[in-house]
Enzyme design. Structure first.
Site, short mmCIF file in Angstrom:
data_model
loop_
_atom_site.label_atom_id
_atom_site.label_comp_id
_atom_site.label_asym_id
_atom_site.label_seq_id
_atom_site.Cartn_x
_atom_site.Cartn_y
_atom_site.Cartn_z
N ASP A 5 -9.91 0.59 8.19
CA ASP A 5 -9.77 1.91 7.70
C ASP A 5 -10.54 2.77 8.64
O ASP A 5 -10.44 4.14 8.81
CB ASP A 5 -10.29 1.94 6.12
N GLU A 59 0.87 -1.11 -0.07
CA GLU A 59 -0.06 -0.16 0.03
C GLU A 59 0.76 1.16 -0.14
O GLU A 59 1.89 1.40 0.53
CB GLU A 59 -0.98 -0.17 1.08
N HIS A 61 -4.90 6.12 0.31
CA HIS A 61 -4.07 5.04 0.39
C HIS A 61 -4.38 4.13 -0.93
O HIS A 61 -5.26 4.23 -1.43
CB HIS A 61 -3.92 4.54 1.62
ZN ZN Z 1 -7.65 0.44 3.21
#
Ligand code: ZN
Length: 143
Positions: free
Chosen positions: A96, A23, A83
């Site tokens: 998240d 990520e 992200h």
């Molecule tokens: Zn995420």
């Protein structure tokens, strides 16, 4: 609504391609204009997570403070974060939501499929505290 210049939009998507299969993450800086957020620059961040960088992200608090200070010197505030989701849909995960703490800010997620940036979505964190917070779909305008 989140407004981005084409160059910033392309840059945050490209960042996800560069860090694939991990990520990427970064910060959106700019101004609030009524209920619109206008991005005037983005700041790339290093991903500080070593345990599972392909599906978790974290911004070093020291780095975030530096980005905030440098932004203020230019008259910019932190108005969002971005992200990538390598080989996962561009929808926020339960993690998240748990890790989102900036109310009124945008959370932008780009799906990166086999190394190529696919769909980019934005969500606004609304609510007043950790118990009632929500991430709501937000329109992105590029240009
Ligand atoms: Zn995420």
């Amino acid at each position: 609504m989140l407004k981005l210049r084409r160059s910033d939009y392309d840059s945050l998507r490209r960042h996800g391609e560069e860090t694939y299969p991990h990520e990427c993450c970064g910060v959106l800086l700019g101004q609030m204009d009524g209920d619109q957020r206008r991005v005037t620059s983005i700041a790339r961040c290093g991903n500080t997570r070593n345990d599972s960088p392909h599906n978790r992200y974290d911004i070093d608090p020291k780095e975030l403070i530096r980005i905030q200070r440098e932004g203020r010197e230019r008259g910019e505030d932190i108005i969002g974060f971005y992200h990538s989701h390598p080989d996962h849909p561009p929808r926020w995960s339960s993690t998240d939501l748990v890790e989102a703490h900036w109310f009124g800010c945008s959370y932008v997620i780009t799906a990166v499929e086999e190394g190529k940036a696919a769909v980019t979505n934005s969500f606004e964190l609304i609510g007043s505290d950790e118990d009632d917070k929500k991430l709501l779909d937000e329109k992105i305008e590029v240009g």
